[in-house]
Enzyme design. Structure first.
Site, mmCIF file in Angstrom:
data_model
loop_
_atom_site.group_PDB
_atom_site.id
_atom_site.type_symbol
_atom_site.label_atom_id
_atom_site.label_comp_id
_atom_site.label_asym_id
_atom_site.label_seq_id
_atom_site.Cartn_x
_atom_site.Cartn_y
_atom_site.Cartn_z
ATOM 1 N N SER A 120 39.764 40.636 33.996
ATOM 2 C CA SER A 120 38.410 41.169 34.097
ATOM 3 C C SER A 120 37.783 40.657 35.374
ATOM 4 O O SER A 120 38.173 39.604 35.894
ATOM 5 C CB SER A 120 37.573 40.718 32.892
ATOM 6 N N TYR B 160 33.332 34.470 26.849
ATOM 7 C CA TYR B 160 34.176 35.515 27.441
ATOM 8 C C TYR B 160 34.668 35.114 28.831
ATOM 9 O O TYR B 160 35.861 35.210 29.135
ATOM 10 C CB TYR B 160 33.376 36.815 27.523
#
Length: 259
Positions: A148, A162
């Site tokens: 990501s 996250y």
């Protein structure tokens, strides 16, 4: 568009493959003639619908398997299903994961551990099982980790769990490449930015102003499509890309450039 990467007949496991980026990855591999093992967590209908569409469109062979990649027993079942269906596993795409938005001060240890389990631990367990299954056969193998933009930068507030997991996945990618390359297993990562799947699809429909602001942040002035991520994944998982080892490919449309 067929790239003819030499993937016909190879077997690929795509975790979290029934929706979003995972579905786009599956579509590219199906188009290239690979055998698909589509892992899903809780929505068998989406997995079956995807498989029906891909087999009708491309004539590929595919199987769906439910499993939580953060549980060792489920991970073993995923590989057992793949081997029962196709006799071998050549490629693993670690796409499964989950985003969390939690006020850092209110984050419980249980929430932290759940985020770890869904993301970093899941990639570790799936990759370890892949190595255990592939190395004894003497066959080559490919692992591609879906990372990501958050792997490299901080993001919006409430994303500590996250971001920490995604940063850890970069280290996992590099370190696994060090350990596994000598056995003929290539490990690389792909780092998407804003991709038109799941959250962004909902945002485009329900909050178009915020969606437009997000698009404006991207230097190329558009968000990515799931199949575009799939195209890079398939290339990294092919014989056409032998020199990429422990690489993390930026597929953010320029978001990391900071202009």
């Amino acid at each position: 568009m067929l790239m003819d990467l030499g993937l016909r007949g190879k077997t690929v496991i795509v975790t979290g493959g029934s929706k979003g980026i995972g579905a786009g990855i599956c579509e590219v591999f199906a188009r290239e003639g690979a055998n698909l093992v589509v892992n899903y967590h809780s929505d068998p209908q989406s997995a079956e619908e995807l498989i029906a569409r891909l087999t009708d469109s491309y004539g590929c062979s595919a199987a769906a398997v439910k499993g939580d990649v953060g549980r060792e027993a489920d991970v073993q079942q995923i590989f057992d299903t793949a081997l029962d269906a196709f006799g071998q596993v050549d490629i693993l795409v670690n796409n499964a994961g989950r985003g969390y938005t939690i006020d850092f001060r209110e984050t419980t240890l249980e929430q932290w551990n759940q985020a770890l389990n869904d993301n970093l631990t899941g990639q570790f367990l799936m990759s370890r099982e892949f190595a255990r299954r592939v190395i004894p056969t003497g066959r080559r193998g490919w692992i591609v980790n879906i990372l990501s933009k958050a792997s490299m930068t901080s993001t919006t507030k409430g994303r500590v769990c996250y971001v920490a997991n995604k940063a850890g996945e970069v280290g996992l990618t590099h370190s696994m490449a060090v350990d596994l390359t000598e056995y003929g297993i290539h490990v690389n990562g792909v780092m998407p930015g804003f991709v038109l799947a799941n959250t962004l699809l909902a945002q485009r429909e329900h909050n178009p102003e915020e969606f437009a602001r997000r698009v404006e942040r991207v230097p190329i002035k558009r968000v990515g499509e799931p199949w575009e991520i799939g195209t890079m994944v398939a290339f990294l998982a092919s014989e056409q890309c032998q020199l990429a080892v422990g690489t993390v490919v930026d597929m953010t449309g320029g978001l990391l450039l900071g202009f």
